[in-house]
Design an enzyme around this catalytic site. Structure first.
Site, PDB file in Angstrom:
ATOM      1  N   GLU A   1      36.228  42.397  51.817  1.00 46.00           N
ATOM      2  CA  GLU A   1      36.430  41.820  50.489  1.00 46.00           C
ATOM      3  C   GLU A   1      35.233  42.146  49.625  1.00 46.00           C
ATOM      4  O   GLU A   1      34.111  41.746  49.932  1.00 46.00           O
ATOM      5  CB  GLU A   1      36.585  40.314  50.579  1.00 46.00           C
ATOM      6  CG  GLU A   1      38.005  39.910  50.849  1.00 46.00           C
ATOM      7  CD  GLU A   1      38.055  38.926  51.973  1.00 46.00           C
ATOM      8  OE1 GLU A   1      37.427  37.877  51.854  1.00 46.00           O
ATOM      9  OE2 GLU A   1      38.701  39.232  52.988  1.00 46.00           O
TER      10      GLU A   1
ATOM     11  N   ASP B   1      32.202  28.676  44.768  1.00 45.57           N
ATOM     12  CA  ASP B   1      31.194  29.193  45.679  1.00 45.57           C
ATOM     13  C   ASP B   1      29.981  28.288  45.821  1.00 45.57           C
ATOM     14  O   ASP B   1      29.539  27.665  44.866  1.00 45.57           O
ATOM     15  CB  ASP B   1      30.743  30.579  45.214  1.00 45.57           C
ATOM     16  CG  ASP B   1      31.809  31.619  45.485  1.00 45.57           C
ATOM     17  OD1 ASP B   1      32.167  31.779  46.657  1.00 45.57           O
ATOM     18  OD2 ASP B   1      32.310  32.229  44.522  1.00 45.57           O
TER      19      ASP B   1
END
Ligand SMILES: Cc1ncc(COP(=O)(O)O)c(C=O)c1O
Lengths: 394, 255
Positions: free
Chosen positions: B47, B58
């Site tokens: 990814e 995140d």
């Protein structure tokens, strides 16, 4: 009928919605499924209005500003949100949301704050009901808004520095959202303006709508008519404006004027005038106008007033702008400061610097002598005294 | 048209190891080298993170790598430029992962077209919601042969998991716990129960677990009931500490 309110998926025209990662979906969905049901519940309404009356001090006066009216040759009324407990309109929303959180069975509150006004309003209601409160605030804002940090602490809240990104309001909002991702079950996020994913913009607008609800009957008492010719409000995220416009949104007889912060000037690179400088994009889960690079990175706004220092604007306002329903005016730091001083000396009211922007429109917008212009006086200037002192060398 | 590389990979019998990294980190031009090294060391899928200024989902590690990557000068067009010849040297599935705003500004159709030209196989945009995807963008993704990967979490309702399964055509990204990205020490009973619950649902798409996988033991735990696992923050921490020259050390200790 054409409406400027949110549709049931939280869209205002093309703006709004819920562009959130799956981790937030259950949180937002729980709120979405329940907020309208809870808000219309008579016991909720009763408790909400009781607190607005006895605790916040509502209704706030609608005051005819005689000397200001005389100076600008029109009839100016001030909606005195500065007289709310904690000094600004922000508390209307936090009272509503803390009751919502209780109904949803939450036992922990998080919030973001820039200048600290919303943080204080949140810490206040958490103290009121005895719920744990964590307020995220950019590290840079913590340094420059020390009195509000102290107020939050005194009210029993924990102030957590947001250390990421540019360490200001947008990053504090990111941190609050991340906290919510990590605490999806017990925590309610009290967002401070008509921003964020659906249902926040609509929910916050509804809690703030008490402002225009009162203007209607107050103006009827004073002028024999419910509708002013114009409603004027400053727009950061847009919550005080949403509340002041709410019951007039779909009434074309009432002009809507939104005042944004131009900072050091629209083209200076140091500005927060989102309608002028923003493009359609996604910020904090909402599709709206926001200031960003060509590449889609969100940029840091600037305004002398910390409360207008947000790179986006609520989706309601993006739609008001795009559709032409609202007239958007941007005001520089200098123009706002001058207007704030003028209102202080003409009316004996020291406005918050956010609000001062709304008082600076008269060079850009002319009104007729028999026009009724309601300016939403969103907050008082106590918190801004140091900025006024430094600016005017008082 | 050739079958999508992600689908081919999912047919292999082994457990898949997928690695996430932020493009442009630690240095602007590390992107291609990192991808090549990961493949060389036996990683099954990659990814590639397109950095964003406000990465809501995140934790600190990926936030910091994104901030640094942007400072280094990474942007969408540059990433596409860096990747333009990647298929000359790399054959494992490549997925672009990022946030929706940069994709929206680039233009969703242009973005997908570029991905197709480069040989990107899939997209993960955590903040592009299922309903908006289906109404506005699915046709475009499909036209360019891109698999859109959706996330589920321990809080996702059964009904929604089924809807996501229906909408998926590859794998489901199973977020290990209610959290932002970031390495954890290990998985507890709660995660174990969740992995088992999902695996017993009889979904048409296989699942790959992400968030909180950092070493051989968490990889092993995460893949007991699933097809594979994705490592992000732990890999980025390793890059920060040991540099891009030590990728084999990291991958070697996972399996
Ligand atoms: C007095 C005052 N007015 C206006 C604002 C701007 O917020 P909004 O646009 O949501 O009303 C703030 C925010 O802190 C404020 O304190």
């Amino acid at each position: 009928m054409k409406t400027y309110h949110a549709d049931e998926r939280g869209y205002y025209g093309e703006f709004g919605g819920a562009f959130i990662p799956e981790m937030l979906y259950p949180n937002c969905e729980e709120l979405r499924q329940n907020y309208l049901r809870i808000m219309v519940d008579p016991s909720f309404q009763e408790e909400f209005h009781q607190l607005l009356k006895d605790y916040v001090g509502r209704p706030t006066p609608l005051y005819f500003a005689e000397r200001l009216s005389e100076k600008y040759g029109t009839k100016i009324y001030l909606k005195r949100e500065d007289l709310c407990h904690t000094g600004a309109h922000k508390v209307n929303n936090t009272i509503g949301q803390i009751l919502m959180a209780k109904k949803l069975g939450k036992n922990r509150i998080i919030a973001e704050t820039g200048a600290g006004q919303h943080g204080v309003a949140t810490a206040t209601v958490c103290a009121l009901v005895g719920i744990e409160c964590v307020v995220y605030m950019g590290e840079i804002d913590i340094a420059r808004q020390a009195p509000n940090v102290a107020r939050m602490k005194m009210l029993g809240a924990e102030v957590r520095p947001a250390l990421s990104g540019s360490k200001t309001l947008k990053d504090a909002t990111n941190e609050a959202i991340r906290d919510w991702i990590n605490n999806p079950v017990d925590t309610h996020y009290i967002i401070g303006s008509v921003v964020g994913p659906h249902p926040y913009p609509d929910m916050v607008a509804r809690f703030q709508s008490v402002i225009s609800e009162e203007i209607k009957w107050q103006l009827k008492e004073k002028e024999g008519r419910e509708n002013p010719d114009y409603v004027v409000a400053c727009v950061g995220g847009g919550s005080n404006a949403a509340g002041a416009y709410f019951h007039y949104l779909d009434n074309p007889d009432v002009g809507i004027i939104a005042v944004e912060a131009a900072g050091r000037g629209i083209d200076s690179g140091e500005s927060a005038a989102t309608s002028a400088l923003g493009k359609v994009g996604i910020i904090h889960g909402s599709k709206t106008l926001l200031m960003q690079t060509d590449d889609g990175q969100i940029t840091e706004p600037y305004s002398i007033s910390a409360g207008l220092d947000y790179p986006g604007v609520g989706p309601m306002h993006a739609h008001l702008f795009k559709s032409g329903r609202g007239e958007f005016i941007s005001i520089t730091d200098d123009e706002a400061m001058t207007a704030g001083l003028e209102v202080s000396q003409l009316e004996g009211i020291i406005p918050a610097i956010e609000t001062s922007h709304a008082f600076a429109i008269f060079d850009y917008k002319k009104f007729k002598p028999d026009n009724i212009v309601v300016i939403n006086l969103s907050g008082r200037g106590d918190k801004d005294l140091q900025t006024y002192i430094d600016y005017f060398k008082l | 048209m050739k079958e999508n590389r992600i689908k081919q990979k999912l047919q292999e019998s082994k457990k898949l190891l997928s690695i996430y990294f932020t493009a442009g980190y630690p240095n602007l031009n590390d992107t291609v080298g990192i991808i090549q090294d990961l493949e060389k060391n036996g990683v099954d899928m990659i990814e590639i993170g397109l950095p964003f200024s406000d990465p809501l989902a995140d934790g600190p590690t990926i936030q910091d790598s994104s901030t640094q990557a942007l400072k280094n000068g990474m942007h969408t067009e540059l990433l596409f430029e860096q990747l333009k010849d990647i298929r000359n040297t790399v054959s494992i599935p490549l997925i672009l992962m990022g946030y929706f705003n940069p994709m929206l500004q680039y233009g969703v159709e242009d973005f997908c077209k570029k991905c197709f030209e480069i040989g990107i196989d899939g997209i993960i945009m955590p903040d592009l919601p299922l309903d908006v995807y289906q109404e506005e963008y699915q046709a475009i993704f499909e036209e360019y042969g891109l698999i859109n990967v959706f996330l589920i979490t321990p809080q996702t309702s059964e009904k929604r998991i089924r809807a996501i399964d229906d909408a998926s055509d590859g794998f489901i990204y199973m977020v290990s716990s209610a959290s932002t990205t970031g390495a954890k020490k290990g998985f507890g009973e709660e995660q174990k129960a969740y992995f088992e619950r999902i695996s017993n649902m009889g979904l048409k798409n296989q699942q790959i677990v992400g968030f909180g996988i950092s070493n051989a033991s968490t990889f092993q735990q995460a893949t007991e009931n699933t097809k594979g696992a994705i490592i992000g923050s732990a890999f980025i921490k390793h890059l920060t500490a040991k540099g891009v020259g030590s990728i084999s050390d990291f991958v070697g200790q996972i399996r």
